[in-house]
Design a protein around this motif. Sequence first.
Motif, PDB file in Angstrom:
ATOM      1  N   THR A   1       0.850  -1.199   0.000  1.00 52.89           N
ATOM      2  CA  THR A   1       0.000   0.000   0.000  1.00 52.89           C
ATOM      3  C   THR A   1       0.875   1.234   0.000  1.00 52.89           C
ATOM      4  OG1 THR A   1      -1.628   1.285   1.276  1.00 52.89           O
ATOM      5  CG2 THR A   1      -0.160  -0.152   2.520  1.00 52.89           C
ATOM      6  N   ARG A   2       0.396   2.293  -0.637  1.00 49.97           N
ATOM      7  CA  ARG A   2       1.170   3.535  -0.618  1.00 49.97           C
ATOM      8  C   ARG A   2       0.875   4.373   0.618  1.00 49.97           C
ATOM      9  NH1 ARG A   2      -1.505   4.131  -5.700  1.00 49.97           N
ATOM     10  NH2 ARG A   2      -3.602   4.974  -5.478  1.00 49.97           N
TER      11      ARG A   2
ATOM     12  N   ASP B   1      -4.980  10.607  -2.157  1.00 46.88           N
ATOM     13  CA  ASP B   1      -4.599  10.288  -3.531  1.00 46.88           C
ATOM     14  C   ASP B   1      -5.314  11.205  -4.518  1.00 46.88           C
ATOM     15  OD1 ASP B   1      -3.034   8.255  -2.542  1.00 46.88           O
ATOM     16  OD2 ASP B   1      -4.511   6.679  -2.931  1.00 46.88           O
TER      17      ASP B   1
ATOM     18  N   ASP C   1       1.503   5.953  -9.232  1.00 47.28           N
ATOM     19  CA  ASP C   1       0.072   5.745  -9.011  1.00 47.28           C
ATOM     20  C   ASP C   1      -0.379   4.436  -9.640  1.00 47.28           C
ATOM     21  OD1 ASP C   1      -2.576   6.109  -8.379  1.00 47.28           O
ATOM     22  OD2 ASP C   1      -2.940   7.691  -9.856  1.00 47.28           O
ATOM     23  N   ASN C   2       0.081   4.174 -10.854  1.00 46.48           N
ATOM     24  CA  ASN C   2      -0.336   2.958 -11.561  1.00 46.48           C
ATOM     25  C   ASN C   2       0.244   1.688 -10.946  1.00 46.48           C
ATOM     26  OD1 ASN C   2      -1.800   4.483 -13.409  1.00 46.48           O
ATOM     27  ND2 ASN C   2      -0.094   4.641 -14.844  1.00 46.48           N
TER      28      ASN C   2
ATOM     29  N   THR D   1       1.009   1.227  -7.656  1.00 45.73           N
ATOM     30  CA  THR D   1       0.693   1.050  -6.242  1.00 45.73           C
ATOM     31  C   THR D   1      -0.808   1.210  -6.029  1.00 45.73           C
ATOM     32  OG1 THR D   1       1.085   3.410  -5.789  1.00 45.73           O
ATOM     33  CG2 THR D   1       2.947   1.914  -5.495  1.00 45.73           C
ATOM     34  N   SER D   2      -1.237   1.000  -4.781  1.00 42.50           N
ATOM     35  CA  SER D   2      -2.660   1.111  -4.468  1.00 42.50           C
ATOM     36  C   SER D   2      -2.828   1.581  -3.038  1.00 42.50           C
ATOM     37  CB  SER D   2      -3.372  -0.231  -4.657  1.00 42.50           C
ATOM     38  OG  SER D   2      -2.843  -1.205  -3.772  1.00 42.50           O
ATOM     39  N   ASN D   3      -4.000   2.131  -2.757  1.00 39.21           N
ATOM     40  CA  ASN D   3      -4.337   2.486  -1.385  1.00 39.21           C
ATOM     41  C   ASN D   3      -4.737   1.221  -0.618  1.00 39.21           C
ATOM     42  OD1 ASN D   3      -5.210   3.806   0.997  1.00 39.21           O
ATOM     43  ND2 ASN D   3      -7.270   4.052   0.179  1.00 39.21           N
TER      44      ASN D   3
ATOM     45  N   ARG E   1      -3.840  -4.699  -3.442  1.00 42.53           N
ATOM     46  CA  ARG E   1      -4.623  -4.590  -4.672  1.00 42.53           C
ATOM     47  C   ARG E   1      -3.712  -4.490  -5.892  1.00 42.53           C
ATOM     48  NH1 ARG E   1      -9.292  -0.019  -6.042  1.00 42.53           N
ATOM     49  NH2 ARG E   1      -9.762  -0.783  -8.151  1.00 42.53           N
ATOM     50  N   ALA E   2      -2.655  -3.680  -5.800  1.00 47.37           N
ATOM     51  CA  ALA E   2      -1.761  -3.507  -6.940  1.00 47.37           C
ATOM     52  C   ALA E   2      -0.960  -4.766  -7.227  1.00 47.37           C
ATOM     53  CB  ALA E   2      -0.813  -2.324  -6.690  1.00 47.37           C
TER      54      ALA E   2
ATOM     55  N   ASN F   1      -3.729  -7.425  -8.879  1.00 47.23           N
ATOM     56  CA  ASN F   1      -4.191  -7.109 -10.235  1.00 47.23           C
ATOM     57  C   ASN F   1      -3.059  -7.048 -11.264  1.00 47.23           C
ATOM     58  OD1 ASN F   1      -2.945  -4.597  -9.950  1.00 47.23           O
ATOM     59  ND2 ASN F   1      -4.855  -3.500  -9.552  1.00 47.23           N
TER      60      ASN F   1
ATOM     61  N   SER G   1      -0.374  -5.048 -11.407  1.00 43.78           N
ATOM     62  CA  SER G   1       0.198  -3.738 -11.741  1.00 43.78           C
ATOM     63  C   SER G   1       1.715  -3.700 -11.581  1.00 43.78           C
ATOM     64  CB  SER G   1      -0.428  -2.650 -10.862  1.00 43.78           C
ATOM     65  OG  SER G   1      -1.811  -2.547 -11.085  1.00 43.78           O
TER      66      SER G   1
END
Length: 286
Positions: free
Chosen positions: A169-170, A212, A228-229, A231-233, A237-238, A241, A243
């Motif tokens: 997570t970021r 974000d 942004d692309n 990582t994820s909140n 998740r990133a 999926n 990323s």
Amino acid sequence: MASAAARGALLSPQMRWAVGGWTFFIAENLILSENRTYIIEQIGDQAYHLCYGGLSTIAMGTVAYGYVKKVRFSEPLLWGLTSPVPPLARVVSFATLSLGTFLLSQVPPKVQIPVEVTQGGGTPRVQSENEVPVATPEQKGFSLQVRCPFDFTDNKDPSGPVHGIERITRHPGLWSFGLMGMGVAMLTPSVPQRAWLAMPAFVALIGGAHTDSRFRRGLGGELPEEYDNATSNIPFRAIVNGSQGNVLDVARDMADEIKPLNAAIAIGLSGLVVLRRGRGMKLPVR
């Protein structure tokens, strides 16, 4: 009958106190940060920060008062306060508490064993400029080196956009707080107390998403598109999926990037908390 009892529990004063203070905290942060530029133009930067800090202090005071005076050990209860915690609740608690403490453990410097065993006790002896270095028998053996228990070096690769727990997570600070609250909530039989302990996860979810959003618009910070692309909140998740690439490759990279002893200490402490609280709570003598 059961639905009426459930509605009554959700609308009880204890539940309002459990959720209300945190809701006020989330709302005032969203409103003030979203309208940051306009408010500063109207009242100035110093007054804005005074207003922000004052409202946040009031909100957190409400959160603390609600817990101590209204929420703690309040009914309805899912099981007896002194009864053992159900097995499934313990499992979920250990998972969320371990993840939260793991994220938190990666913030301080890397913990390392302060004594290291090395081969060779010193620099090989050289008698002349053209002589090949020769190690003495003592230098061929093993020696002990004492080092600092904290490694302050940063092994982050500056060429890569994502590193370590940023892959999860970021917003690791927000989510460590939220996940630890969820972990403790699963060990708590009081429904209002559970709600109070779960609210920091909503702070992380809503607050992280709003941060974000602001940074994408250049309000108070920036969020580069590449970062942004990748990582994820929402945690993992990133990774899930794709990323960041192949999931197994990402897992191997992250294993090399994290602070393993920090993580082991955090997970071990989480296990001790679950074992201790899982046996049932000891009520204070009044």
